[in-house]
Enzyme design. Structure first.
Site, mmCIF file in Angstrom:
data_model
loop_
_atom_site.group_PDB
_atom_site.id
_atom_site.type_symbol
_atom_site.label_atom_id
_atom_site.label_comp_id
_atom_site.label_asym_id
_atom_site.label_seq_id
_atom_site.Cartn_x
_atom_site.Cartn_y
_atom_site.Cartn_z
ATOM 1 N N ALA A 29 8.559 36.930 -16.605
ATOM 2 C CA ALA A 29 9.135 35.766 -15.930
ATOM 3 C C ALA A 29 9.541 36.140 -14.511
ATOM 4 O O ALA A 29 9.243 37.243 -14.039
ATOM 5 C CB ALA A 29 10.331 35.253 -16.714
ATOM 6 N N ASN A 30 10.190 35.235 -13.813
ATOM 7 C CA ASN A 30 10.712 35.535 -12.482
ATOM 8 C C ASN A 30 12.014 34.778 -12.271
ATOM 9 O O ASN A 30 12.450 34.021 -13.140
ATOM 10 C CB ASN A 30 9.671 35.186 -11.405
ATOM 11 C CG ASN A 30 9.329 33.709 -11.415
ATOM 12 O OD1 ASN A 30 10.171 32.868 -11.120
ATOM 13 N ND2 ASN A 30 8.091 33.394 -11.794
ATOM 14 N N ARG A 31 12.628 34.954 -11.104
ATOM 15 C CA ARG A 31 13.990 34.457 -10.882
ATOM 16 C C ARG A 31 14.070 33.024 -10.370
ATOM 17 O O ARG A 31 15.137 32.577 -9.958
ATOM 18 C CB ARG A 31 14.726 35.370 -9.897
ATOM 19 C CG ARG A 31 14.928 36.767 -10.422
ATOM 20 C CD ARG A 31 15.802 37.570 -9.468
ATOM 21 N NE ARG A 31 15.832 38.964 -9.855
ATOM 22 C CZ ARG A 31 16.562 39.437 -10.867
ATOM 23 N NH1 ARG A 31 17.311 38.606 -11.573
ATOM 24 N NH2 ARG A 31 16.520 40.721 -11.166
#
Ligand code: C5P
Length: 219
Positions: A29-31
């Site tokens: 995932a990412n932020r």
């Protein structure tokens, strides 16, 4: 009251991160919080547009008047974006994962004496590039975002050409900028005619300004 400037227009917005499964309990995932994309969807709806918001996994309420389609992965986001066409404009704000695992493990990967698990990564579809090269189905205005940590505008100008989109909204996401997950955004709007440096604004105000520019371009 004056007619809203985007009445009768359909705008597709992608927002949020994507989650790419590794096994039943883990993902890549990412932020991205989705806040900027959701704000843009809401601003477009307030200006009268019919808005389809394809959203990755985020903890945000759907803005009033927006049709939301929830997805997890980049492939699902690409499918949902495709199904939402035709659209007068598309705004790709999502932080799509560049890679997914080639196959999700059916059971939880285990620690073992024999070394580390090997993740086989493959490239995800580029939704913005696909929409931009969409032939007859291409939205009249395609807007991408560029999250950059250095040389923000030059990278964004190159990205505009590489992706084939009309505009790039470039934002500085270097750690000290606090953009990811924060409330403010400092952006530069890169078009075919040049670059506009916008002041640091709340994401809501960036959304309203961009929606006004989109309305201007579609009128
Ligand atoms: O290539 P990069 O990820 O930096 O490009 C960012 C822009 O491209 C954003 O508008 C993002 O929504 C879009 N994008 C996409 N699909 C991908 C990767 C990026 O739509 N697989």
């Amino acid at each position: 009251a004056a007619k809203k400037p985007l009445t009768g227009r359909h705008v597709l917005v992608t927002a949020g991160p994507t989650h790419e499964p590794i096994d039943p309990v883990r993902y890549i995932a990412n932020r991205s919080s989705g806040r900027q994309g959701f704000a843009i969807a809401g601003a477009l709806a307030r200006m009268g547009a019919r808005v389809t918001l394809v959203a990755g996994p985020v903890a945000l309420d759907t803005p009033p008047g927006v049709t939301r389609i929830d997805v997890e992965t980049a492939c699902q986001m690409a499918d949902a974006a495709d199904k939402a066409l035709p659209a007068d404009a598309a705004v790709c704000v999502a932080a799509v994962a560049d890679w997914r695992t080639s196959d999700e493990a059916s059971g939880k990967l285990k620690k073992s004496q024999d070394g580390l698990p090997h993740l086989n990564l493959v490239e995800n579809p580029d939704i913005l590039a696909r929409l931009s090269s969409g032939g007859k189905r291409r939205p009249g205005l395609v807007v991408g975002f560029a999250a950059e940590t250095d040389d923000v505008v030059n990278h964004a100008m190159a990205k505009r050409l590489r992706k084939g989109c009309d505009w790039i909204v470039a934002n500085d996401v270097s750690v000290e900028s606090g953009v990811m997950g924060g409330g403010d955004n400092t952006v530069h709007l890169v078009t075919d005619t040049g670059v506009e440096d916008w002041p640091t604004l709340p994401k809501q105000a960036v959304a309203e300004r961009l929606a006004e520019r989109i309305a201007g371009a579609l009128s």
